[in-house]
Design a protein around this motif. Structure first.
Motif, mmCIF file in Angstrom:
data_model
loop_
_atom_site.group_PDB
_atom_site.id
_atom_site.type_symbol
_atom_site.label_atom_id
_atom_site.label_comp_id
_atom_site.label_asym_id
_atom_site.label_seq_id
_atom_site.Cartn_x
_atom_site.Cartn_y
_atom_site.Cartn_z
ATOM 1 N N ASN A 2 114.620 27.883 56.135
ATOM 2 C CA ASN A 2 114.491 26.727 55.257
ATOM 3 C C ASN A 2 113.210 26.898 54.463
ATOM 4 O OD1 ASN A 2 116.748 25.118 56.237
ATOM 5 N ND2 ASN A 2 115.609 25.110 58.146
ATOM 6 N N PHE A 3 113.300 26.772 53.152
ATOM 7 C CA PHE A 3 112.148 26.958 52.283
ATOM 8 C C PHE A 3 111.758 25.616 51.675
ATOM 9 C CE2 PHE A 3 114.366 30.946 52.485
ATOM 10 C CZ PHE A 3 113.340 31.833 52.749
ATOM 11 N N HIS A 4 110.485 25.267 51.805
ATOM 12 C CA HIS A 4 109.988 23.996 51.282
ATOM 13 C C HIS A 4 108.600 24.214 50.694
ATOM 14 C CE1 HIS A 4 113.270 21.915 53.258
ATOM 15 N NE2 HIS A 4 113.023 22.671 54.323
ATOM 16 N N GLY A 5 108.193 23.329 49.816
ATOM 17 C CA GLY A 5 106.854 23.380 49.242
ATOM 18 C C GLY A 5 106.565 24.683 48.544
ATOM 19 N N SER A 6 105.342 25.175 48.664
ATOM 20 C CA SER A 6 104.942 26.384 47.941
ATOM 21 C C SER A 6 105.665 27.626 48.442
ATOM 22 C CB SER A 6 103.429 26.596 48.051
ATOM 23 O OG SER A 6 103.062 26.783 49.406
ATOM 24 N N ALA A 7 106.235 27.570 49.633
ATOM 25 C CA ALA A 7 106.985 28.712 50.157
ATOM 26 C C ALA A 7 108.368 28.818 49.540
ATOM 27 C CB ALA A 7 107.122 28.607 51.675
ATOM 28 N N SER A 8 108.779 27.802 48.797
ATOM 29 C CA SER A 8 110.143 27.805 48.265
ATOM 30 C C SER A 8 110.359 28.923 47.260
ATOM 31 C CB SER A 8 110.495 26.455 47.652
ATOM 32 O OG SER A 8 109.684 26.196 46.536
ATOM 33 N N GLY A 9 109.397 29.193 46.392
ATOM 34 C CA GLY A 9 109.475 30.290 45.431
ATOM 35 C C GLY A 9 110.841 30.452 44.810
ATOM 36 N N VAL A 10 111.353 31.650 44.873
ATOM 37 C CA VAL A 10 112.631 31.998 44.271
ATOM 38 C C VAL A 10 113.793 31.291 44.959
ATOM 39 C CG1 VAL A 10 114.238 33.944 44.019
ATOM 40 C CG2 VAL A 10 111.853 34.201 43.391
ATOM 41 N N ALA A 58 121.716 43.765 32.153
ATOM 42 C CA ALA A 58 121.456 43.699 33.594
ATOM 43 C C ALA A 58 120.170 42.927 33.873
ATOM 44 C CB ALA A 58 121.380 45.104 34.182
ATOM 45 N N ARG A 59 119.158 43.139 33.053
ATOM 46 C CA ARG A 59 117.899 42.392 33.222
ATOM 47 C C ARG A 59 118.107 40.907 32.979
ATOM 48 N NH1 ARG A 59 115.732 46.920 30.472
ATOM 49 N NH2 ARG A 59 115.678 45.728 28.550
ATOM 50 N N ARG A 60 118.928 40.560 32.011
ATOM 51 C CA ARG A 60 119.225 39.138 31.745
ATOM 52 C C ARG A 60 120.000 38.523 32.909
ATOM 53 N NH1 ARG A 60 122.310 38.349 26.519
ATOM 54 N NH2 ARG A 60 121.811 36.178 26.927
ATOM 55 N N ILE A 61 120.920 39.279 33.479
ATOM 56 C CA ILE A 61 121.668 38.797 34.646
ATOM 57 C C ILE A 61 120.706 38.578 35.813
ATOM 58 C CG2 ILE A 61 123.376 39.439 36.398
ATOM 59 C CD1 ILE A 61 124.942 40.841 34.080
ATOM 60 N N ASP A 62 119.810 39.530 36.029
ATOM 61 C CA ASP A 62 118.821 39.391 37.107
ATOM 62 C C ASP A 62 118.008 38.108 36.953
ATOM 63 O OD1 ASP A 62 119.607 41.821 38.184
ATOM 64 O OD2 ASP A 62 117.907 42.941 37.333
ATOM 65 N N ALA A 63 117.552 37.840 35.742
ATOM 66 C CA ALA A 63 116.743 36.644 35.498
ATOM 67 C C ALA A 63 117.551 35.369 35.756
ATOM 68 C CB ALA A 63 116.204 36.649 34.063
ATOM 69 N N ALA A 64 118.800 35.360 35.351
ATOM 70 C CA ALA A 64 119.649 34.186 35.579
ATOM 71 C C ALA A 64 119.893 33.981 37.069
ATOM 72 C CB ALA A 64 120.974 34.331 34.830
ATOM 73 N N VAL A 65 120.090 35.057 37.814
ATOM 74 C CA VAL A 65 120.308 34.958 39.260
ATOM 75 C C VAL A 65 119.055 34.419 39.946
ATOM 76 C CG1 VAL A 65 120.674 36.318 41.376
ATOM 77 C CG2 VAL A 65 122.167 36.642 39.393
ATOM 78 N N VAL A 66 117.887 34.873 39.531
ATOM 79 C CA VAL A 66 116.634 34.348 40.092
ATOM 80 C C VAL A 66 116.552 32.841 39.843
ATOM 81 C CG1 VAL A 66 114.115 34.360 39.816
ATOM 82 C CG2 VAL A 66 115.351 36.507 40.038
ATOM 83 N N ASP A 67 116.906 32.411 38.642
ATOM 84 C CA ASP A 67 116.897 30.981 38.326
ATOM 85 C C ASP A 67 117.881 30.209 39.202
ATOM 86 O OD1 ASP A 67 114.973 31.429 36.421
ATOM 87 O OD2 ASP A 67 116.335 31.249 34.706
ATOM 88 N N LEU A 68 119.065 30.766 39.406
ATOM 89 C CA LEU A 68 120.055 30.095 40.254
ATOM 90 C C LEU A 68 119.561 29.963 41.687
ATOM 91 C CD1 LEU A 68 123.372 31.688 38.997
ATOM 92 C CD2 LEU A 68 122.809 29.244 38.977
ATOM 93 N N ARG A 69 118.956 31.010 42.198
ATOM 94 C CA ARG A 69 118.449 30.976 43.571
ATOM 95 C C ARG A 69 117.335 29.953 43.724
ATOM 96 N NH1 ARG A 69 118.595 37.445 44.814
ATOM 97 N NH2 ARG A 69 120.786 37.491 45.415
ATOM 98 N N GLY A 70 116.612 29.694 42.662
ATOM 99 C CA GLY A 70 115.525 28.723 42.698
ATOM 100 C C GLY A 70 115.923 27.326 42.290
ATOM 101 N N ALA A 71 117.199 27.112 42.007
ATOM 102 C CA ALA A 71 117.650 25.818 41.474
ATOM 103 C C ALA A 71 117.706 24.710 42.516
ATOM 104 C CB ALA A 71 119.027 25.983 40.819
ATOM 105 N N GLY A 72 117.743 25.067 43.783
ATOM 106 C CA GLY A 72 117.840 24.039 44.817
ATOM 107 C C GLY A 72 119.099 23.222 44.641
ATOM 108 N N ASP A 73 118.970 21.912 44.786
ATOM 109 C CA ASP A 73 120.101 21.002 44.626
ATOM 110 C C ASP A 73 120.103 20.317 43.266
ATOM 111 O OD1 ASP A 73 121.186 21.561 47.083
ATOM 112 O OD2 ASP A 73 120.289 19.843 48.091
#
Length: 109
Positions: free
Chosen positions: A6-14, A55-70
């Protein structure tokens, strides 16, 4: 030993605050179980066939999705970015377009 993190606060990152990672599966309380992970895995598969700049654009979008939370807005933005990218990839982008559209239609609002 558990593979649930479980990631919360500053540890949440990506990974996004409040998101759970079960093994290598990313979950979001906003989407049906497995849908976010399916979108990410489809993006990874399409990425393997895409040109390097795409591929770089896909990578960036995936990072954003992983960091989107709820956040439906952030999830929608990430899915829309993948739709835009997939639309430029021709036939190889079709599977990504389908799953991203499924994500967007599953989001509230």
């Amino acid at each position: 030993m558990s593979n649930i993190f479980n990631f919360h606060g500053s540890a949440s990152g990506v990974f996004g605050s409040g998101n759970d990672v079960h093994g290598n599966k990313f979950t979001s309380g906003v989407l049906p179980d497995g849908l976010l992970d399916r979108l990410i895995s489809t993006a990874v598969q399409v990425r393997a066939e895409a040109a390097e700049h795409q591929a770089r654009r896909i990578d960036a979008a995936v990072v954003d999705l992983r960091g989107a939370g709820d956040s439906p807005e952030r999830l929608r933005r990430g899915a829309q970015r993948l739709v835009q990218i997939a639309g430029t990839l021709g036939d190889i982008g079709v599977p990504l377009l389908k799953v991203a559209a499924e994500v967007m239609s599953a989001l509230p609002g």
